[in-house]
Design a protein around this motif. Structure first.
Motif, PDB file in Angstrom:
ATOM      1  N   TYR A 152     -78.786  12.411  30.748  1.00 27.54           N
ATOM      2  CA  TYR A 152     -78.531  13.215  29.560  1.00 27.54           C
ATOM      3  C   TYR A 152     -78.261  12.076  28.330  1.00 27.54           C
ATOM      4  O   TYR A 152     -78.459  11.194  28.450  1.00 27.54           O
ATOM      5  N   GLY A 153     -77.886  12.913  27.110  1.00 30.30           N
ATOM      6  CA  GLY A 153     -77.876  11.923  26.065  1.00 30.30           C
ATOM      7  C   GLY A 153     -76.787  12.354  25.222  1.00 30.30           C
ATOM      8  O   GLY A 153     -76.227  13.656  25.478  1.00 30.30           O
ATOM      9  N   ILE A 154     -76.200  11.547  24.440  1.00 25.97           N
ATOM     10  CA  ILE A 154     -75.300  11.755  23.432  1.00 25.97           C
ATOM     11  C   ILE A 154     -75.525  11.148  22.165  1.00 25.97           C
ATOM     12  O   ILE A 154     -76.216   9.917  22.216  1.00 25.97           O
TER      13      ILE A 154
ATOM     14  N   LEU B  45     -69.619  19.279  34.690  1.00 28.59           N
ATOM     15  CA  LEU B  45     -71.188  19.801  34.803  1.00 28.59           C
ATOM     16  C   LEU B  45     -71.516  20.449  36.119  1.00 28.59           C
ATOM     17  O   LEU B  45     -72.405  20.997  36.379  1.00 28.59           O
ATOM     18  N   GLY B  46     -70.347  20.402  37.058  1.00 25.90           N
ATOM     19  CA  GLY B  46     -70.597  20.918  38.139  1.00 25.90           C
ATOM     20  C   GLY B  46     -71.687  20.314  39.355  1.00 25.90           C
ATOM     21  O   GLY B  46     -72.104  20.877  40.276  1.00 25.90           O
ATOM     22  N   LEU B  47     -71.346  18.754  39.028  1.00 24.97           N
ATOM     23  CA  LEU B  47     -72.320  18.164  39.950  1.00 24.97           C
ATOM     24  C   LEU B  47     -71.171  17.180  40.747  1.00 24.97           C
ATOM     25  O   LEU B  47     -70.130  16.755  40.565  1.00 24.97           O
ATOM     26  N   PRO B  48     -71.764  16.503  41.741  1.00 26.27           N
ATOM     27  CA  PRO B  48     -71.171  15.682  42.744  1.00 26.27           C
ATOM     28  C   PRO B  48     -70.578  14.265  42.038  1.00 26.27           C
ATOM     29  O   PRO B  48     -71.462  13.810  41.211  1.00 26.27           O
TER      30      PRO B  48
ATOM     31  N   GLY C 195     -72.394  30.461  23.934  1.00 29.11           N
ATOM     32  CA  GLY C 195     -71.033  30.458  24.535  1.00 29.11           C
ATOM     33  C   GLY C 195     -71.008  30.081  25.948  1.00 29.11           C
ATOM     34  O   GLY C 195     -69.950  29.926  26.149  1.00 29.11           O
ATOM     35  N   SER C 196     -72.094  29.873  26.390  1.00 30.16           N
ATOM     36  CA  SER C 196     -71.977  29.492  28.108  1.00 30.16           C
ATOM     37  C   SER C 196     -72.439  28.135  28.122  1.00 30.16           C
ATOM     38  O   SER C 196     -72.199  27.261  28.950  1.00 30.16           O
ATOM     39  N   GLY C 197     -73.965  27.726  27.677  1.00 32.10           N
ATOM     40  CA  GLY C 197     -74.556  26.693  28.116  1.00 32.10           C
ATOM     41  C   GLY C 197     -74.035  25.337  27.305  1.00 32.10           C
ATOM     42  O   GLY C 197     -73.052  25.279  26.231  1.00 32.10           O
ATOM     43  N   VAL C 198     -74.262  24.259  27.920  1.00 31.60           N
ATOM     44  CA  VAL C 198     -73.813  22.910  27.383  1.00 31.60           C
ATOM     45  C   VAL C 198     -74.854  22.035  27.047  1.00 31.60           C
ATOM     46  O   VAL C 198     -74.639  20.845  26.625  1.00 31.60           O
TER      47      VAL C 198
ATOM     48  N   PHE D 184     -70.802  18.029  23.737  1.00 30.66           N
ATOM     49  CA  PHE D 184     -69.712  17.528  24.087  1.00 30.66           C
ATOM     50  C   PHE D 184     -68.548  18.313  23.407  1.00 30.66           C
ATOM     51  O   PHE D 184     -67.238  18.349  23.915  1.00 30.66           O
ATOM     52  N   GLU D 185     -68.665  18.826  22.169  1.00 27.39           N
ATOM     53  CA  GLU D 185     -67.644  19.563  21.647  1.00 27.39           C
ATOM     54  C   GLU D 185     -67.261  20.837  22.406  1.00 27.39           C
ATOM     55  O   GLU D 185     -65.950  21.066  22.714  1.00 27.39           O
ATOM     56  N   LYS D 186     -68.271  21.405  22.959  1.00 28.49           N
ATOM     57  CA  LYS D 186     -68.006  22.673  24.019  1.00 28.49           C
ATOM     58  C   LYS D 186     -67.414  22.105  25.339  1.00 28.49           C
ATOM     59  O   LYS D 186     -66.379  22.899  26.017  1.00 28.49           O
TER      60      LYS D 186
END
Length: 303
Positions: A26-28, A72-75, A124-127, A144-146
């Motif tokens: 991922y990136g920021i 993110l729903g990850l382990p 409205g749903s994806g990140v 990250f805002e969402k």
């Protein structure tokens, strides 16, 4: 973190900090990052959101920690010895994100960032705000805002700030918006409608906005087509700083007021925006201030 790595404005480039959650990359935007610290056991907060691990106190400041894997729903990490905290500041808010490893920093052009289609990131749903292909891997730039707004909606756009403006007369002054978030574009448009501004032109990035301005300029009736530009900074294809630079360097377009409306408004970013000729700059939660800025600029500048 050494913020000296930040690029000068108007180059249509950015620095991306790459990190991992599990095997995913991922990136920021480096402009959001204040510091990178090794993981330390946080102090838990009772009844906090499940994604908030707790708090810690670097530099005498209490910072909330978001477990990005949970968000993110990850382990979770199997080995926290390599885990890191990415300390951030955006929308005038400090927050730390717990990640598994930090890989490094890449300088890329906004033109190289691919905007996810609706199957990946519906409004409205994806990140995911963008995807970069580097060598043999894909790096997903996260919204990250969402993520923060989903945890605490009070950090998002403060629609209540315009409640006192809702009885105003209809105003047909054309306003062009460059905003890559479908959800935010919709919210900003709805807020401006409530404040009386009914003639809104929406574009999804700086390139699309600039092409629209050139089209209006060629038509010979620019004054009737657009009287104010509102732009985000972070956008694929062309960012808001480069858009501002192109507008203010054009002898015809430069008379159009430009408002930078972004989560990245810091003193450093304001300095860069001022150098490029932005007429006003404000942080995204401040929708009431945005309306006041439009009122002032359209009233003062006769174009």
């Amino acid at each position: 973190m050494d913020t000296g790595i930040l690029l000068e404005s108007g180059t249509n480039e950015l620095e991306i900090l790459e990190f991992t959650i599990g095997n995913n990359h991922y990136g920021i935007n480096v402009a959001k990052v204040k510091e990178i610290l090794p993981y330390t056991l946080p102090t838990p907060i009772p009844n906090a959101n499940v994604c908030v691990e707790g708090i810690f106190m670097p530099r005498d400041t209490i910072i909330s920690i978001v477990n990005l894997a949970k968000a993110l729903g990850l382990p979770d990490s199997n080995d926290q010895s390599k885990d890191m905290y990415i300390l951030t500041n955006f929308n005038k808010l400090n927050a730390a994100f717990h990640v598994h490893t930090v890989v490094g920093i890449h300088r890329v052009s906004w033109e190289a960032i691919i905007k996810p289609d609706a199957t990946i990131s519906s409004a409205g749903s994806g990140v995911a705000t963008g995807i970069i292909k580097l060598e043999d891997k894909l790096i997903i730039i996260l919204d990250f805002e969402k993520i923060i707004t989903d945890i605490n909606p009070e950090t998002g756009l403060k629609v209540s700030d315009i409640s006192h403006l809702m009885d105003r007369k209809r105003n047909d002054t054309p306003i062009l918006i460059a905003e890559d978030s479908g959800l935010l574009s919709k919210l900003i448009t709805e807020c401006l409608h409530k404040a009386g501004y009914s003639n809104i032109i929406n574009t999804s990035n700086g390139r699309e906005a600039y092409d629209k301005l050139l089209e209006y300029k060629a038509s010979g009736n620019l004054d009737e087509k657009v009287r104010c530009v509102i732009t985000d900074i972070e956008m694929p294809q062309m960012d808001g700083h480069h858009l501002t630079k192109l507008i203010k360097e054009d002898s015809v377009l430069q008379k159009i007021p430009v408002i930078i409306f972004s989560s990245l408004i810091t003193e450093e970013m304001k300095r860069k925006g001022n150098l490029l000729g932005a007429d006003m700059q404000m942080s995204k939660p401040e929708i009431g201030s945005l309306v006041e800025a439009i009122d002032k600029l359209i009233g003062v500048k006769k174009i």
